[in-house]
Design an enzyme around this catalytic site. Sequence first.
Site, short mmCIF file in Angstrom:
data_model
loop_
_atom_site.label_atom_id
_atom_site.label_comp_id
_atom_site.label_asym_id
_atom_site.label_seq_id
_atom_site.Cartn_x
_atom_site.Cartn_y
_atom_site.Cartn_z
N TYR A 439 0.65 -1.27 -0.13
CA TYR A 439 0.12 -0.11 -0.01
C TYR A 439 0.81 1.20 0.02
O TYR A 439 2.12 1.19 0.28
CB TYR A 439 -1.09 0.09 1.14
CG TYR A 439 -0.69 -0.05 2.58
CD1 TYR A 439 0.41 0.13 3.08
CD2 TYR A 439 -1.52 -0.19 3.60
CE1 TYR A 439 0.69 0.16 4.38
CE2 TYR A 439 -1.51 -0.40 4.74
CZ TYR A 439 -0.37 -0.05 5.23
OH TYR A 439 -0.02 0.02 6.69
N GLU A 440 0.14 2.30 -0.03
CA GLU A 440 0.78 3.68 -0.49
C GLU A 440 1.93 3.80 -1.69
O GLU A 440 3.02 4.35 -1.47
CB GLU A 440 1.53 4.06 0.99
CG GLU A 440 0.67 4.28 2.00
CD GLU A 440 -0.40 5.04 2.01
OE1 GLU A 440 -0.44 6.03 1.01
OE2 GLU A 440 -1.42 4.94 2.62
#
Lengths: 594, 594
Positions: A439-440
């Site tokens: 994620y990110e």
Amino acid sequence: MADYKAPLTDMQYLFREILPWETLQELPGYQELDTELADAVLEEGARFSEEVLAPVNRSGDEQGCRLEAGRVHTPEGFPDAYQRYARGGWPAINCDPEHGGQGLPRTLSFLLEEMVCGANLSFGIYQLLTQGAYHAINIHGSEELKSTYLEALASGRWAGTMCLTEPQSGTDLGLLRSRATPIEAGGYRLTGSKIFISAGDHDLTENIIHLVLARTPDAPAGVRGISLFVVPARQLNEDGSPGKDNGISCSALEHKMGIRASSTCVLSFEDAQAELLGELHGGLRGMFTMMNLARLSVGVQGIGIAGAAYHAAVTYARERLQGRDLHGARFPEQAADPLMVHPDIRRMLLTMRAWTEGARALILRVAAALDVSLEHPDPECRRDNHEFVSLMTPIVKSLCTDIGFDVANLAVQIYGGHGYIRENGVEQYVRDARITQIYEGANGIQALDLVGRKLPEHTGRNLRHFFHPLQANLESWQQEPQLQQLVEPLAKAFGRLQRATAQLALKGLQDPVQAAAPASEYLRLFGLVAIGQSWVQMAESCLQPESQPNPAFCQAKLDTASFYMRHILPLSSGLFASIMAGADALEAFDEDAF
Amino acid sequence: MADYKAPLTDMQYLFREILPWETLQELPGYQELDTELADAVLEEGARFSEEVLAPVNRSGDEQGCRLEAGRVHTPEGFPDAYQRYARGGWPAINCDPEHGGQGLPRTLSFLLEEMVCGANLSFGIYQLLTQGAYHAINIHGSEELKSTYLEALASGRWAGTMCLTEPQSGTDLGLLRSRATPIEAGGYRLTGSKIFISAGDHDLTENIIHLVLARTPDAPAGVRGISLFVVPARQLNEDGSPGKDNGISCSALEHKMGIRASSTCVLSFEDAQAELLGELHGGLRGMFTMMNLARLSVGVQGIGIAGAAYHAAVTYARERLQGRDLHGARFPEQAADPLMVHPDIRRMLLTMRAWTEGARALILRVAAALDVSLEHPDPECRRDNHEFVSLMTPIVKSLCTDIGFDVANLAVQIYGGHGYIRENGVEQYVRDARITQIYEGANGIQALDLVGRKLPEHTGRNLRHFFHPLQANLESWQQEPQLQQLVEPLAKAFGRLQRATAQLALKGLQDPVQAAAPASEYLRLFGLVAIGQSWVQMAESCLQPESQPNPAFCQAKLDTASFYMRHILPLSSGLFASIMAGADALEAFDEDAF
């Protein structure tokens, strides 16, 4: 299972000995901060993480979040832990005093985040999103938006989210379809479907402030037509208190490999009241404000898990009796010696330690630069530090999350079969850590960001903020006989990094694929060198007699540095060879033959 | 999620082109086997795995096993799939025709095992245990034991287990406490507690035959006092049919990270009727018969998962549209290009492919040697091949399970956020694969087996069965200009392996810790070279015009070989440097400082 224990001694050491105090003391955040205060804050954070957050980590994983009648319920103990967290002032720790924050520097708040996420990553995620929303509004918001939202976010009364992903649009944000239509009375109505929204709904706060990427009706196609909006879950009454629902519903919760106590929502927005944040069609800028901070924080999460897993593994290796020391029984009165005596176990523990402590020191170095980039009175100094942070962000995110995952896996390996059993808690570290690599911005995307954006940016000036200080470090360390066995391998690996950089720059100019193909290996080579530099910095400080309140601690640092140089940094040679081999083998392969 | 697809084309190619057919055709198992028959068996196995086993893989993970009223129930669909498996004659595939088996060679049965475990690892485990019990009884059992048990095991009517571990005794079997007391009427009564017993109880068969390690009352302490017993779950009636319960109860099921459809039991034995298998106090020998076979099979499991994960990732990388080709839009009519066009995605796919296919070829090479070691008419040939298999067993187990885990993780990375969602099935590969690095001897133990036992055994003769043929290969390949770019890096890596071996042998003589400390890195270096050798073997076969029914297939092999040599084999340099750095950094570290 082993209880969570925050790596307080190491953190306090790093805070005292490794930070560039001369520069930092010119910052407002540092003017009231001395090491005693920092020690006290860290001790309090450690206690809170160990006593409040860690005890609901495994139960949170077992229970997961529940979606009932359209509302998400976090696991037992989470709402209570959250109330205590908010009451303790923790959400406000690095927020602006103007908006109810405590104004403490990032150097300190990253260490606290590490403890929170090491104790309970699922819990930490709620807070990370709130912080992201706070800072995006603080930087890009109008005064009205700030006065409406910041204090409630800083106090933890309200939480935040980042709503980016849609089913057809993940990494490729240009594909997103959510629409925000301006209304006469001012503001927008936002309609669309978002997936993978962490903390998208929960029962921890009385309101949730979504920051949502969407297109306005006449926006250009692709990423240049995206704007960022502030969309509260509950509309605000005249007095600013949360009122009726704003047309946002959570239609499903994802069932995930890990971070099961963190809600991951499918959110539908139907004509939700929205306000523009930042410039029209400038949504990516605002989003990247959150994203860049969040990327560093995700690196911190990785090291949080690594630290927790290391502690668990050490505890187990001391307690579990199995086999005998190869040099003869160490405890002949017992049925067997502890795992710790076996060289292969020690190799794993030292590998975990060298990665974890090295990465923690690197993160703190970047955090200090971040503080300087935000607060230093000298604009040039701010700019230089901003460029350094910008360069290091993808490295911290990618490398530290890989370390989190690898170290968690080593903990499972040390536990053996017992590590595979949920009850013992270490396999959860593996499952939880796995998301941080995704994620990110997945780690491969970080590598492309490094190679495709951060290296060429400002005609390569970013890079000089890493290369020049390291060069200077090496020259000064080479004068120090006790550091020779550490400096020599680091200089060699740095040489490899320099040559790999030149090759990427040269070949990437002719063909971007030539730079993109080895990007992940290049990032890792870069990270190996950066952590190597942190290890020599620590070794240097541990050789100074005045900074040795604890000689055993210092000796352990020196020995771990030496282990890193002999057994981990050599990985740079294989990475170097692979990078220098170019992209031909990759490009030659026929797509249909996969 | 992507359906499971067996890597049939690669398997059929390997079977036809890579096996040492001149030697194999002297074996009884091969006399009726031609490549058409093998193709047909593999096709049938692929169909069965894809159509019967794969469909209950994810549902099996979600449901897990249940313990109800002391009996274990496997997930929905498992009993039915098992019945079809048994009816199809699959359990008997490599069993002795004398006992109802089909007598097919290991080369073939390992490929079938790979498909079964790739489609459904939890299912494969039940069968692996049954096979282990079958072979242990076949090799060490009296005629009476054989006639009592073998046919029922080969037919799949009964299943088997290996009961080794106890709470205090995992890797260190010397600590085990279960007791078997001889009784006047003959036989033994066995009492004790075992944990982590895979397939310890289930509803797939009418009886379960436990092979149990225990001590007799006057046995010497440590591993020299351990004997192996055959203990059926249900006692046998006069006519050999299962009768009343034998005092074995499953008191708990473990909740695990993965392989959740495979039952992992805590078993209590209370005065269970037991028969000695093999010699009194010679239990480790019998256990190692099972264990060594099982270790190779666990390596096969790793590659099974790797193959499944690779297929899933390729499917997703073709279907998922995200971003644009760096050389310009490949499909301008679509909103985005498929993931496949991105260099970082191709790097991951090629890494997965190079590891998986290379390891599959290596396993088949070892399987062929295993067949020869068991069946060849010439005793010297049997012995040589046995020694080669013995050397390679820890390498196959450890390396191929690491590959399984790493490849599964790369699949998750290619899926991105979608890979972290349980529904999409790839995260299950990671969780399932993780156990293979632990059970049947954790991978660190494999490395110690290689370095501490297999290298010094027979004054180093084992090693020559690997070094000499590789040396001969290299000399012959060096005559072949088209192989140069592959042979040169392999020769270099082999040089590193030779020097590392010399260092380990020399230093290990002075101090066993010096050999034990770098054992895991040495094993991986060895494995890199062994897989490299397999890649050149494949490349060589793909250059021969007569063996190219499919030029695209051959070109893909050549390109993957080239990728392996340029981007994976260079890892050997870092491993080499770490091995040569010795154990000083490891030994210096103060135990209390961890």
